[in-house]
Design an enzyme around this catalytic site. Structure first.
Site, PDB file in Angstrom:
ATOM      1  N   LYS A  90       0.657  -1.118   0.094  1.00 16.47           N
ATOM      2  CA  LYS A  90      -0.083   0.085  -0.184  1.00 16.47           C
ATOM      3  C   LYS A  90       0.697   1.148   0.005  1.00 16.47           C
ATOM      4  O   LYS A  90       0.326   2.174  -0.186  1.00 16.47           O
ATOM      5  CB  LYS A  90      -0.858  -0.025   1.067  1.00 16.47           C
ATOM      6  CG  LYS A  90      -1.945  -1.173   1.266  1.00 16.47           C
ATOM      7  CD  LYS A  90      -2.812  -1.280   2.527  1.00 16.47           C
ATOM      8  CE  LYS A  90      -3.647  -2.301   2.506  1.00 16.47           C
ATOM      9  NZ  LYS A  90      -4.396  -2.354   3.763  1.00 16.47           N
ATOM     10  N   LYS A 132      -7.020   5.835  -4.391  1.00 16.43           N
ATOM     11  CA  LYS A 132      -5.941   6.093  -5.513  1.00 16.43           C
ATOM     12  C   LYS A 132      -6.081   5.500  -6.614  1.00 16.43           C
ATOM     13  O   LYS A 132      -5.600   5.539  -7.373  1.00 16.43           O
ATOM     14  CB  LYS A 132      -4.610   5.760  -4.751  1.00 16.43           C
ATOM     15  CG  LYS A 132      -4.404   6.734  -3.454  1.00 16.43           C
ATOM     16  CD  LYS A 132      -3.145   6.237  -2.496  1.00 16.43           C
ATOM     17  CE  LYS A 132      -3.152   7.385  -1.239  1.00 16.43           C
ATOM     18  NZ  LYS A 132      -4.231   7.391  -0.428  1.00 16.43           N
TER      19      LYS A 132
END
Length: 325
Positions: A90, A132
């Site tokens: 991540k 994102k």
């Protein structure tokens, strides 16, 4: 999905030793009544710490494994009813320097989860995404967008004999292990200036409890192929600083590689196939859902875009302070 739907079921969580996984396990054991919860992750130390936290609850099954390992994942998925796929790499800036490792975990690993679930005839799978992944500008976001597409198209697999897949996408999780709040508190306690990427920055925020609620509700609502987005508030980074450390001195450090000034969860392109349903948006894929099966209400207006800087819901400094408390 009501708690009774999970009664006497087997739930598997990939990446289960993270903040979200820990909170989901707590809720599952206390409210959902499963026969067992399989904790699937690759870090034995974090699993040990989690075993100690839960008092070695006999309903928990501990499996060391990586989603990159197809054989291990196929074995772990045997007899499972529901899957929460939370495993991922991540860190945005780390992804820029280790691109293929992120592809191996976030893309190839996700396909392994899909294949294992189909082979085991799992009933439902909810995969976790990120803001994102919308109009991605970094490798992490791009890899998660690929994963989103894999899961929303998995229902079209001709070998799929009854497993339903969907995706949930939300923003930064307040109180998660990757939160900037502990760093701000530590620096403020030492009387140091707090690093701010850009004083104009905004972000979507959701609490761990809200994230778990959203996942559980998505199991109930899903038919297959949906991408669910919650309507959640935005916050300004300077308001976060003031809530954590009133009056603290700050300094700008600039955007990290691949970082956005503002976040987006629904682009104008995706909004064409997205519908509002109460406190959530439901995004449907470009293929696999016939036009006549599209919802007749809740369609978003032309040009709609769900961004953290143009959101109609905002957290004040006092709101943030209360949430942190």
């Amino acid at each position: 999905m009501s708690a009774s739907e999970f009664t006497d079921s087997v739930i598997l969580i990939t990446g289960a030793t993270g903040s979200l996984g820990k909170k989901f396990i707590e809720r599952a054991l206390n409210e959902l009544g499963p026969r067992s919860v399989i904790v699937y992750s690759r870090d034995e130390l974090k699993q040990f710490e989690l075993r100690e936290h839960f008092g070695r609850d006999p309903r928990l099954r501990w499996v060391i494994g990586d989603i990159r390992d197809r054989e291990r994942l196929f074995k772990a998925m045997h007899g499972v009813d529901f899957v929460v796929h939370a495993a991922a790499l991540k860190q945005v800036d780390t992804a820029e320097m280790n691109a293929y490792e992120y592809v191996r975990t976030n893309v190839i690993g996700s396909q392994n989860v899909i294949d294992a679930a189909v082979a085991a005839r799992v009933r439902k799978v909810v995969a976790l995404s990120t803001d994102k992944a919308s109009s991605p500008v970094n490798l992490y976001g791009a890899s998660k967008l690929c994963a989103d597409k894999l899961f929303t198209s998995a229902n079209l697999d001709p070998h799929n004999r009854g497993t339903s897949f969907c995706v949930v996408r939300y923003g930064n999780v307040l109180g998660s292990r990757g939160s900037v709040v502990p760093l701000f508190r530590r620096l403020a306690a030492d009387g140091k200036s707090l690093p701010v990427t850009d004083k104009r920055m905004t972000r979507f925020w959701i609490t761990l409890d809200q994230a778990v609620d959203f996942i559980i509700d998505s199991f109930a609502l899903m038919k297959g192929s949906e991408l669910f987005v919650p309507r959640i508030p935005s916050m300004r980074v300077l308001d976060l600083v003031e809530a954590v450390a009133p009056g603290a001195v700050t300094h700008e450090v600039g955007l990290r590689p691949g970082e956005k000034l503002h976040e987006e969860m629904i682009s104008t392109v995706d909004a064409v196939r997205t519908y509002q349903c109460g406190a959530r948006y439901i995004m449907l894929p470009q293929c696999g859902v016939a036009d006549e099966d599209l919802p007749t209400s809740g369609r978003l207006p032309d040009g709609f875009c769900y961004r953290s800087d143009t959101n109609d819901q905002w957290l004040s400094t006092e709101d943030i302070r209360n949430l942190l408390a």
